[in-house]
Design a protein around this motif. Structure first.
Motif, PDB file in Angstrom:
ATOM      1  N   GLU A  72       0.831  -1.206   0.000  1.00 38.15           N
ATOM      2  CA  GLU A  72       0.000   0.000   0.000  1.00 38.15           C
ATOM      3  C   GLU A  72       0.866   1.258   0.000  1.00 38.15           C
ATOM      4  OE1 GLU A  72      -2.693  -0.197   3.248  1.00 38.15           O
ATOM      5  OE2 GLU A  72      -3.748  -1.967   2.494  1.00 38.15           O
ATOM      6  N   LEU A  73       2.017   1.197   0.660  1.00 38.83           N
ATOM      7  CA  LEU A  73       2.918   2.347   0.697  1.00 38.83           C
ATOM      8  C   LEU A  73       3.688   2.504  -0.608  1.00 38.83           C
ATOM      9  CD1 LEU A  73       4.420   1.923   4.295  1.00 38.83           C
ATOM     10  CD2 LEU A  73       2.720   3.599   3.564  1.00 38.83           C
ATOM     11  N   LEU A  74       4.017   1.382  -1.240  1.00 40.56           N
ATOM     12  CA  LEU A  74       4.856   1.422  -2.431  1.00 40.56           C
ATOM     13  C   LEU A  74       4.084   1.655  -3.724  1.00 40.56           C
ATOM     14  CD1 LEU A  74       7.363  -1.502  -1.723  1.00 40.56           C
ATOM     15  CD2 LEU A  74       7.649   0.936  -1.267  1.00 40.56           C
ATOM     16  N   GLU A  92      12.550   7.552  -2.490  1.00 39.93           N
ATOM     17  CA  GLU A  92      11.131   7.411  -2.144  1.00 39.93           C
ATOM     18  C   GLU A  92      10.815   5.971  -1.711  1.00 39.93           C
ATOM     19  OE1 GLU A  92       9.170   8.665  -5.676  1.00 39.93           O
ATOM     20  OE2 GLU A  92       9.336  10.803  -5.221  1.00 39.93           O
ATOM     21  N   ILE A  93      11.343   5.014  -2.451  1.00 42.20           N
ATOM     22  CA  ILE A  93      11.068   3.614  -2.136  1.00 42.20           C
ATOM     23  C   ILE A  93      11.697   3.222  -0.794  1.00 42.20           C
ATOM     24  CG2 ILE A  93      11.555   1.224  -2.786  1.00 42.20           C
ATOM     25  CD1 ILE A  93       9.388   2.318  -4.482  1.00 42.20           C
ATOM     26  N   THR A  94      12.954   3.550  -0.605  1.00 46.06           N
ATOM     27  CA  THR A  94      13.617   3.163   0.649  1.00 46.06           C
ATOM     28  C   THR A  94      13.035   3.920   1.843  1.00 46.06           C
ATOM     29  OG1 THR A  94      15.419   4.732   0.138  1.00 46.06           O
ATOM     30  CG2 THR A  94      15.772   2.405  -0.418  1.00 46.06           C
ATOM     31  N   SER A  95      12.576   5.139   1.631  1.00 49.32           N
ATOM     32  CA  SER A  95      11.933   5.894   2.721  1.00 49.32           C
ATOM     33  C   SER A  95      10.634   5.214   3.138  1.00 49.32           C
ATOM     34  CB  SER A  95      11.639   7.333   2.290  1.00 49.32           C
ATOM     35  OG  SER A  95      12.831   8.064   2.097  1.00 49.32           O
ATOM     36  N   ALA A  96       9.858   4.757   2.147  1.00 46.24           N
ATOM     37  CA  ALA A  96       8.606   4.063   2.452  1.00 46.24           C
ATOM     38  C   ALA A  96       8.874   2.751   3.178  1.00 46.24           C
ATOM     39  CB  ALA A  96       7.826   3.804   1.159  1.00 46.24           C
ATOM     40  N   GLU A  98      11.487   2.071   5.009  1.00 49.14           N
ATOM     41  CA  GLU A  98      11.981   2.414   6.348  1.00 49.14           C
ATOM     42  C   GLU A  98      10.828   2.797   7.270  1.00 49.14           C
ATOM     43  OE1 GLU A  98      15.390   5.367   8.257  1.00 49.14           O
ATOM     44  OE2 GLU A  98      14.612   5.749   6.255  1.00 49.14           O
ATOM     45  N   LYS A  99       9.889   3.564   6.751  1.00 46.49           N
ATOM     46  CA  LYS A  99       8.725   3.987   7.531  1.00 46.49           C
ATOM     47  C   LYS A  99       7.915   2.784   7.987  1.00 46.49           C
ATOM     48  CE  LYS A  99       4.428   6.658   7.072  1.00 46.49           C
ATOM     49  NZ  LYS A  99       3.594   7.483   6.149  1.00 46.49           N
ATOM     50  N   HIS A 100       7.807   1.785   7.127  1.00 44.13           N
ATOM     51  CA  HIS A 100       6.995   0.612   7.435  1.00 44.13           C
ATOM     52  C   HIS A 100       7.667  -0.315   8.440  1.00 44.13           C
ATOM     53  CE1 HIS A 100       4.290  -2.714   7.071  1.00 44.13           C
ATOM     54  NE2 HIS A 100       5.144  -3.480   6.417  1.00 44.13           N
ATOM     55  N   LEU A 179      20.497  -7.216   9.317  1.00 41.40           N
ATOM     56  CA  LEU A 179      21.718  -7.854   9.810  1.00 41.40           C
ATOM     57  C   LEU A 179      22.718  -6.878  10.409  1.00 41.40           C
ATOM     58  CD1 LEU A 179      22.369 -10.473   6.977  1.00 41.40           C
ATOM     59  CD2 LEU A 179      21.281 -10.822   9.201  1.00 41.40           C
ATOM     60  N   LEU A 180      22.832  -5.704   9.802  1.00 38.29           N
ATOM     61  CA  LEU A 180      23.875  -4.771  10.225  1.00 38.29           C
ATOM     62  C   LEU A 180      23.346  -3.506  10.892  1.00 38.29           C
ATOM     63  CD1 LEU A 180      26.239  -4.973   7.100  1.00 38.29           C
ATOM     64  CD2 LEU A 180      26.318  -6.323   9.211  1.00 38.29           C
ATOM     65  N   GLY A 181      22.091  -3.144  10.571  1.00 42.66           N
ATOM     66  CA  GLY A 181      21.535  -1.920  11.129  1.00 42.66           C
ATOM     67  C   GLY A 181      22.240  -0.686  10.583  1.00 42.66           C
ATOM     68  N   GLU A 182      22.031   0.441  11.249  1.00 38.70           N
ATOM     69  CA  GLU A 182      22.692   1.701  10.890  1.00 38.70           C
ATOM     70  C   GLU A 182      22.547   2.006   9.405  1.00 38.70           C
ATOM     71  OE1 GLU A 182      26.710   1.535  12.169  1.00 38.70           O
ATOM     72  OE2 GLU A 182      26.220   1.374  14.288  1.00 38.70           O
ATOM     73  N   LEU A 183      21.344   1.798   8.873  1.00 43.36           N
ATOM     74  CA  LEU A 183      21.100   2.056   7.460  1.00 43.36           C
ATOM     75  C   LEU A 183      19.778   2.789   7.331  1.00 43.36           C
ATOM     76  CD1 LEU A 183      22.284   1.460   4.634  1.00 43.36           C
ATOM     77  CD2 LEU A 183      20.779  -0.533   4.538  1.00 43.36           C
ATOM     78  N   ASP A 184      19.797   3.882   6.563  1.00 42.07           N
ATOM     79  CA  ASP A 184      18.565   4.618   6.345  1.00 42.07           C
ATOM     80  C   ASP A 184      18.510   5.103   4.901  1.00 42.07           C
ATOM     81  OD1 ASP A 184      20.051   7.125   6.144  1.00 42.07           O
ATOM     82  OD2 ASP A 184      20.222   7.013   8.326  1.00 42.07           O
ATOM     83  N   SER A 185      17.372   5.644   4.516  1.00 44.29           N
ATOM     84  CA  SER A 185      17.161   6.044   3.125  1.00 44.29           C
ATOM     85  C   SER A 185      18.100   7.165   2.691  1.00 44.29           C
ATOM     86  CB  SER A 185      15.703   6.470   2.927  1.00 44.29           C
ATOM     87  OG  SER A 185      15.347   7.503   3.837  1.00 44.29           O
ATOM     88  N   LYS A 186      18.451   8.060   3.603  1.00 41.28           N
ATOM     89  CA  LYS A 186      19.355   9.153   3.242  1.00 41.28           C
ATOM     90  C   LYS A 186      20.752   8.624   2.929  1.00 41.28           C
ATOM     91  CE  LYS A 186      16.983  12.778   5.881  1.00 41.28           C
ATOM     92  NZ  LYS A 186      17.107  13.758   6.994  1.00 41.28           N
TER      93      LYS A 186
END
Length: 201
Positions: A72-74, A92-96, A98-100, A179-186
């Protein structure tokens, strides 16, 4: 006994699924028992089994709900008549995503990774998950064609090949986050910009 509304029924179902996700996140899918999920949901066994007759049914529902909510978000991003340019689209895709997946109590990336593992031995889970991914790949193929038509993508490779590569990238975003964390859309956007701008013809 008074009847409950559809809204109340859905809320109860969501309550059970949320409890299952928390348990799966803490202990894993197979190490979690139905009794633990029942306690976590703070409901009676009868109430939980009324919605999910077995743990297998609950696992499939957890996967389906995760995938459907993410879809629904994508979909608005994937199906817009005028898709964003490649780097903006990736953001946009990775932000959605991440939000979910990022929640106060759990990281759903970890849970869905467990569900992908479950799909290797559970045919129903595999068919459910792969069905969503096939549809994503088809949508990405159309997006790639838009980019090529507008000259926003220099590559004249086959749209199907490029769509598969893009899907692999987005699935990898989930895996690396889990697995590693510390990853975001930016971070992803900066990395992709540096990578794509640094690639020669």
């Amino acid at each position: 006994m008074p009847k409950i509304s559809d809204k109340q029924r859905q809320a109860r179902r969501d309550q059970i699924l949320a409890a299952a996700w928390r348990c799966f996140f803490r202990k894993g899918i197979h190490a979690t028992s139905m009794e633990e999920i029942i306690r976590e949901a703070e409901l009676s066994a009868g109430a939980v089994y009324l919605y999910f007759e077995s743990k297998d049914k609950l696992i499939l529902a957890a996967i389906s709900t995760y995938m459907a909510t993410l879809r629904e978000l994508l979909l608005p991003i994937l199906t817009t008549p005028e898709s964003s340019p490649p780097l903006e689209f990736i953001h946009e895709i990775t932000s959605a995503m991440e939000k979910h997946t990022r929640r106060s109590e759990i990281d759903l990336n970890v849970v869905i990774l467990m569900c992908w593992s479950e799909a290797q031995t559970n045919q129903q889970a595999k068919e459910l998950i792969s069905g969503f991914q096939v549809n994503y790949r088809a949508a990405l193929r159309l997006v790639v064609r838009q980019w090529q038509k507008r000259g926003q993508l220099k590559s004249q490779g086959k749209p199907d090949d490029l769509a598969k590569a893009l899907l692999s990238f987005f699935l990898g975003f989930i895996v690396q986050s889990a697995l590693l964390g510390e990853l975001d859309s930016k971070t992803i956007s900066r990395g992709m910009k540096g990578l794509l701008m640094g690639v020669g013809a």
